[in-house]
Each structure stands twice: as C-alpha cells, then as structure tokens.
Design a protein around this motif. Structure first.
Motif, PDB file in Angstrom:
ATOM      1  N   PRO A 297      15.499 -33.505 -64.249  1.00  5.31           N
ATOM      2  CA  PRO A 297      14.578 -32.368 -64.145  1.00  5.31           C
ATOM      3  C   PRO A 297      14.515 -31.814 -62.727  1.00  5.31           C
ATOM      4  N   VAL A 298      14.360 -30.512 -62.636  1.00  4.83           N
ATOM      5  CA  VAL A 298      14.185 -29.834 -61.348  1.00  4.83           C
ATOM      6  C   VAL A 298      12.699 -29.577 -61.150  1.00  4.83           C
ATOM      7  N   LEU A 299      12.147 -30.156 -60.103  1.00  4.09           N
ATOM      8  CA  LEU A 299      10.715 -30.052 -59.848  1.00  4.09           C
ATOM      9  C   LEU A 299      10.452 -29.160 -58.642  1.00  4.09           C
ATOM     10  N   LEU A 300       9.352 -28.440 -58.688  1.00  5.08           N
ATOM     11  CA  LEU A 300       8.942 -27.605 -57.570  1.00  5.08           C
ATOM     12  C   LEU A 300       8.402 -28.465 -56.438  1.00  5.08           C
TER      13      LEU A 300
ATOM     14  N   ALA B 177       0.452 -28.710 -60.176  1.00  3.80           N
ATOM     15  CA  ALA B 177       1.023 -27.366 -60.019  1.00  3.80           C
ATOM     16  C   ALA B 177       2.320 -27.225 -60.804  1.00  3.80           C
ATOM     17  N   ASN B 178       3.108 -28.298 -60.862  1.00  3.06           N
ATOM     18  CA  ASN B 178       4.335 -28.263 -61.653  1.00  3.06           C
ATOM     19  C   ASN B 178       4.031 -28.099 -63.136  1.00  3.06           C
ATOM     20  N   ALA B 179       2.952 -28.715 -63.600  1.00  2.32           N
ATOM     21  CA  ALA B 179       2.584 -28.604 -65.014  1.00  2.32           C
ATOM     22  C   ALA B 179       1.994 -27.232 -65.339  1.00  2.32           C
ATOM     23  N   ILE B 180       1.357 -26.609 -64.363  1.00  2.00           N
ATOM     24  CA  ILE B 180       0.745 -25.302 -64.576  1.00  2.00           C
ATOM     25  C   ILE B 180       1.781 -24.178 -64.553  1.00  2.00           C
TER      26      ILE B 180
END
Length: 238
Positions: free
Chosen positions: A84-87, A93-96
C-alpha cells in the motif's frame, strides 16, 4: 431477484490482455456473484494480478470486456494492493482522505474513518504517522481506507505476501469480517492454506487462461483439470 442497486454479478467476456506483444491473459470468461470470497490462484506468471486489475478497471483489456450489473456511476468498488502507498500524514488522515475524494460529506468523514480504524484494530494509533507503522499495520490501514468507503466489491492483490504469520492472520480476520458484513471479496493469493481458510469460490489460472471456476470444497477435494491437480500437489510451477 437481484437488488436494483447492486453492481453484481460482474462478468468478464472473452477477456484478453497483451503487454509488449506477449499475451498475458487469453479468452477469460467468468461471472462473479455476491457471496463468500472468490480467491484467484495459479502459478507465478499465470496472470492473477492482471486479471484483478482488469476487473477493477485499472487496465484496459486488449480483447473482450468487463461488464458490471450496475451503471458505471453506481459502482461501489475498491482495491488494496500488496504494497500500500500511504500519505505522509497520520493514520486517521490516511483513512479520511479516500472519503474526501469520494465526495463523502465532511461532517461524516471522521466518524466513518474512525469506525474503520476500530474495525481493523488501529483506533489507538490514529494520530501516529502512517509510515511509522509496521508492515502488517500498514496493510490493515489500507484495508481500513477501503472499508471506510463501504464498497460492495473489494479487490485484494496478495495482501499478505510480505507479512509474517501473525500479521497474515490479522489481515485474514479483517477479510473474513468484511465478507461477513456483505462485502464481496475478490482476492489473489499464492498461499493455498489461506485460500482454504477464506475461499467460498476458486478461480484457477494457468498460462493466462481460466482453467477452473468452482466452489472451494470441490476444487480442493476433486479438481477438474490435471493442471489444477498438479498445482495442488506442488508439481506445477508454470
């Protein structure tokens, strides 16, 4: 009778894909319906990930077509990748973020994201930087991001390929929970034990062709093709 707003069944009709002149998939025809998870297996190079991307719409087929039961605007699907590419933001914030992209009302985004994090066991880490998580936690966050969108269909591409046994079982538990809640899981795996634990239906690919589509019990107990039987014995590597 099929519910009027469903996007299933999903059909592939004569699906083919060629890359740099090399056929990857040929004449794949199948139908995926609502119900327990569908697991896609086969030797390395069989075309599992390519098939998943074609079904999801990330790749354009060289031949044939993918047909959803519902109109394109009503599709409710998501995909989680092996890596996965995460911010560079917090777990929360990643889930939002995907909810914002999907046009979910700002007033409900955080609650939905927190509920998804709770479901995958990451609620206590909501404020931590996402990229500081372990590999297993990052994959659980990727599943939370997808789950927050409430997809009808969730495509998973080898989500446990680089995880240790404990992290793998944690991801499997989340997949089982999502399936029990009504999300149709379509997942590639190289792990036959995982397929036995999760699958309701099996798709077996060999050299870019669909050799079997059958209930999991039938596939493991009485495979219909010599290729599938050899694969289950560990004798088919290509």
């Amino acid at each position: 009778m099929r519910a009027p707003d469903t996007i299933l069944p999903l059909r592939a009709e004569g699906l083919g894909f060629t890359a740099a002149g090399t056929p990857i998939l040929s004449a794949v025809t199948l139908e995926i319906e609502a119900g327990p998870p569908t697991l896609i297996i086969g030797p390395n190079g069989a075309g599992k990930s390519v098939l998943l991307r074609l079904l999801h719409g990330l790749l354009v087929p060289s031949a044939g077509r993918v047909v959803w039961a519902g109109p394109a605007a009503a599709r409710r699907q998501a995909m989680v990748f092996q890596r996965p590419v995460l911010l560079r933001r917090s777990v929360l914030a990643n889930a939002i973020y995907p909810l914002k992209l999907a046009g979910v009302a700002a007033t409900s985004r955080e609650a939905r994201a927190r509920a998804a994090l709770e479901m995958v066991g990451l609620a206590a880490l909501a404020q931590q930087p996402a990229r500081s998580l372990s590999g297993g936690e990052q994959q659980r966050l990727a599943l939370a991001r997808a789950a927050a969108l409430a997809p009808e269909v969730l495509f998973l591409d080898e989500p446990c390929a680089s995880l240790d046994p404990a992290a793998t079982r944690a991801v499997e538990a989340i997949v089982a929970t999502l399936a029990a809640r009504g999300t149709k899981i379509v997942m590639t795996t190289h792990d036959l034990g995982q397929a036995r634990r999760l699958a309701g239906e099996m798709l077996f690919l060999h050299r870019g062709r669909l050799r079997e589509q059958t209930p999991a019990d039938a596939f493991f107990n009485q495979p219909a093709t010599p290729e599938a039987a050899a694969f289950l014995r560990g004798e088919l590597v290509w």
